[in-house]
Motif scaffolding. Structure first.
Motif, mmCIF file in Angstrom:
data_model
loop_
_atom_site.group_PDB
_atom_site.id
_atom_site.type_symbol
_atom_site.label_atom_id
_atom_site.label_comp_id
_atom_site.label_asym_id
_atom_site.label_seq_id
_atom_site.Cartn_x
_atom_site.Cartn_y
_atom_site.Cartn_z
ATOM 1 N N THR A 1 0.837 -1.199 0.000
ATOM 2 C CA THR A 1 0.000 0.000 0.000
ATOM 3 C C THR A 1 0.875 1.253 0.000
ATOM 4 O OG1 THR A 1 -0.090 0.144 2.404
ATOM 5 C CG2 THR A 1 -1.766 -1.229 1.325
ATOM 6 N N LYS A 2 0.211 2.382 -0.208
ATOM 7 C CA LYS A 2 0.937 3.656 -0.229
ATOM 8 C C LYS A 2 1.597 3.917 1.125
ATOM 9 C CE LYS A 2 -1.289 7.532 0.324
ATOM 10 N NZ LYS A 2 -2.184 8.676 0.133
ATOM 11 N N ILE A 3 0.863 3.671 2.211
ATOM 12 C CA ILE A 3 1.399 3.911 3.563
ATOM 13 C C ILE A 3 2.595 3.010 3.830
ATOM 14 C CG2 ILE A 3 0.876 3.803 6.029
ATOM 15 C CD1 ILE A 3 -0.477 6.106 4.588
ATOM 16 N N GLN A 4 2.496 1.736 3.465
ATOM 17 C CA GLN A 4 3.619 0.810 3.661
ATOM 18 C C GLN A 4 4.846 1.266 2.877
ATOM 19 O OE1 GLN A 4 1.584 -2.731 2.336
ATOM 20 N NE2 GLN A 4 1.373 -3.519 4.435
ATOM 21 N N PHE A 5 4.618 1.703 1.640
ATOM 22 C CA PHE A 5 5.714 2.187 0.807
ATOM 23 C C PHE A 5 6.383 3.399 1.439
ATOM 24 C CE2 PHE A 5 7.146 5.238 -2.386
ATOM 25 C CZ PHE A 5 8.069 4.494 -3.093
ATOM 26 N N LEU A 6 5.584 4.368 1.880
ATOM 27 C CA LEU A 6 6.136 5.600 2.447
ATOM 28 C C LEU A 6 6.866 5.329 3.763
ATOM 29 C CD1 LEU A 6 3.174 8.038 1.682
ATOM 30 C CD2 LEU A 6 5.383 7.923 0.517
ATOM 31 N N LEU A 7 6.318 4.432 4.586
ATOM 32 C CA LEU A 7 6.988 4.086 5.850
ATOM 33 C C LEU A 7 8.327 3.401 5.574
ATOM 34 C CD1 LEU A 7 3.998 2.838 8.042
ATOM 35 C CD2 LEU A 7 5.342 4.929 8.367
ATOM 36 N N ALA A 8 8.346 2.488 4.605
ATOM 37 C CA ALA A 8 9.581 1.775 4.265
ATOM 38 C C ALA A 8 10.619 2.735 3.687
ATOM 39 C CB ALA A 8 9.280 0.654 3.269
ATOM 40 N N LEU A 9 10.168 3.654 2.847
ATOM 41 C CA LEU A 9 11.090 4.634 2.260
ATOM 42 C C LEU A 9 11.625 5.568 3.341
ATOM 43 C CD1 LEU A 9 12.427 5.759 -0.263
ATOM 44 C CD2 LEU A 9 10.397 7.173 -0.638
ATOM 45 N N ASN A 10 10.749 5.996 4.236
ATOM 46 C CA ASN A 10 11.158 6.871 5.340
ATOM 47 C C ASN A 10 12.213 6.187 6.212
ATOM 48 O OD1 ASN A 10 10.929 9.251 7.011
ATOM 49 N ND2 ASN A 10 9.860 7.956 8.476
ATOM 50 N N MET B 1 2.880 11.391 -6.532
ATOM 51 C CA MET B 1 3.007 10.532 -7.707
ATOM 52 C C MET B 1 2.045 9.344 -7.621
ATOM 53 S SD MET B 1 6.372 8.479 -9.098
ATOM 54 C CE MET B 1 7.354 9.939 -9.340
ATOM 55 N N ILE B 2 1.992 8.718 -6.464
ATOM 56 C CA ILE B 2 1.095 7.560 -6.284
ATOM 57 C C ILE B 2 -0.359 7.997 -6.390
ATOM 58 C CG2 ILE B 2 0.319 5.831 -4.599
ATOM 59 C CD1 ILE B 2 3.301 5.772 -3.613
ATOM 60 N N GLU B 3 -0.690 9.114 -5.741
ATOM 61 C CA GLU B 3 -2.080 9.593 -5.771
ATOM 62 C C GLU B 3 -2.504 9.995 -7.177
ATOM 63 O OE1 GLU B 3 -2.141 12.622 -2.765
ATOM 64 O OE2 GLU B 3 -2.280 11.150 -1.126
ATOM 65 N N ASP B 4 -1.603 10.595 -7.948
ATOM 66 C CA ASP B 4 -1.926 10.954 -9.341
ATOM 67 C C ASP B 4 -2.255 9.707 -10.162
ATOM 68 O OD1 ASP B 4 -1.543 13.601 -8.803
ATOM 69 O OD2 ASP B 4 0.462 13.728 -9.701
ATOM 70 N N ARG B 5 -1.486 8.654 -9.956
ATOM 71 C CA ARG B 5 -1.753 7.418 -10.704
ATOM 72 C C ARG B 5 -3.064 6.773 -10.264
ATOM 73 N NH1 ARG B 5 4.315 4.954 -11.651
ATOM 74 N NH2 ARG B 5 4.962 6.758 -12.842
ATOM 75 N N MET B 6 -3.354 6.881 -8.977
ATOM 76 C CA MET B 6 -4.619 6.320 -8.485
ATOM 77 C C MET B 6 -5.812 7.099 -9.046
ATOM 78 S SD MET B 6 -3.446 5.464 -4.574
ATOM 79 C CE MET B 6 -5.101 5.291 -3.955
ATOM 80 N N GLU B 7 -5.642 8.420 -9.221
ATOM 81 C CA GLU B 7 -6.715 9.234 -9.805
ATOM 82 C C GLU B 7 -6.959 8.881 -11.262
ATOM 83 O OE1 GLU B 7 -5.637 13.313 -9.201
ATOM 84 O OE2 GLU B 7 -5.928 13.201 -7.018
ATOM 85 N N GLU C 1 -4.193 0.971 -6.000
ATOM 86 C CA GLU C 1 -3.139 1.470 -5.105
ATOM 87 C C GLU C 1 -1.865 0.636 -5.224
ATOM 88 O OE1 GLU C 1 -2.559 2.723 -0.401
ATOM 89 O OE2 GLU C 1 -4.401 1.716 -1.044
ATOM 90 N N GLU C 2 -2.018 -0.702 -5.236
ATOM 91 C CA GLU C 2 -0.854 -1.585 -5.325
ATOM 92 C C GLU C 2 -0.107 -1.405 -6.646
ATOM 93 O OE1 GLU C 2 -3.848 -2.555 -4.282
ATOM 94 O OE2 GLU C 2 -3.403 -2.944 -2.169
ATOM 95 N N GLU C 3 -0.871 -1.241 -7.740
ATOM 96 C CA GLU C 3 -0.243 -1.034 -9.047
ATOM 97 C C GLU C 3 0.475 0.314 -9.113
ATOM 98 O OE1 GLU C 3 -3.133 -3.577 -12.059
ATOM 99 O OE2 GLU C 3 -3.672 -1.521 -11.528
ATOM 100 N N ALA C 4 -0.140 1.329 -8.514
ATOM 101 C CA ALA C 4 0.476 2.666 -8.499
ATOM 102 C C ALA C 4 1.786 2.640 -7.717
ATOM 103 C CB ALA C 4 -0.488 3.680 -7.890
#
Length: 200
Positions: free
Chosen positions: A2-11, A32-38, A43-46
């Motif tokens: 998910t987006k949150i998991q990605f951001l936490l891991a990157l952080n 970037m992730i939110e733009d792709r989701m829009e 979410e997983e693909e983005a």
């Protein structure tokens, strides 16, 4: 992921880097992730389309200048006590010259390294100049009737041309090696600064 998991891991992987830089990059990848989701992507693909977290973290670390990382690392987490300030001021005549000497030695080694590269290129230029002069002089001498000296000069020019070609290859390889070494040292210093932050 998910987006949150990605951001936490990157952080987590960017620990030790300047906080404002980390937040700026996290905001960038969030958008970037939110733009792709829009655009209708899940979410997983983005998140998957953004790329590998390790590669992204390495690129971000590479992009941030070393002095910013060092500044972040040496910035005190708390206000200094009075006795610490007194100790720093009293020890200034000792630690400051030592720090300047260390920086000067490292800088001098770096300058010597690049001076060697510049010298190699200067030798290549001199040999290439000899090749051009020898070939041109040999042709001119042969044309005006001095055939034997002209052929000798022409042969010397051709030898210099061959040596210049090998020198050019060596100079290019040495220059690439020094640039790569500089980059590796810079990355190593960045990792040294950020690694300590992670282990705390």
């Amino acid at each position: 992921m998910t987006k949150i998991q990605f951001l936490l891991a990157l952080n987590e992987r960017l620990a030790g880097l300047p906080r404002n830089e980390v937040e700026e990059r996290l905001n960038f990848y969030t958008e970037m992730i939110e733009d792709r989701m829009e655009e209708g992507v899940s979410e997983e693909e983005a998140v998957a389309a953004v790329g590998n977290i390790e590669d992204i973290a390495a690129q971000i670390t590479d992009d941030i200048p070393l002095f910013k990382i060092a500044k972040e690392k040496i910035k005190p987490d708390r206000q200094l006590e009075t006795w610490e300030i007194v100790l720093l001021v009293a020890g200034f005549p000792i630690w400051f010259p030592l720090a300047v000497a260390l920086v000067s030695v490292v800088f001098s080694l770096y300058v010597v390294l690049w001076s060697g590269i510049v010298s190699l290129w200067a030798v290549f230029g001199a040999v290439a100049g000899c090749a051009v002069g020898g070939i041109a002089g040999g042709i001119i001498l042969a044309c005006v009737g001095n055939i034997v000296p002209g052929l000798g000069l022409l042969g010397g020019g051709c030898v210099c041309a061959g040596v210049a070609i090998f020198l050019m290859l060596g100079c290019k390889a040495a220059t690439k090696g020094v640039v790569l070494l500089t980059k590796l040292i810079s990355l190593g210093l960045k990792k040294a600064f950020t690694k300590k932050e992670v282990t705390q």
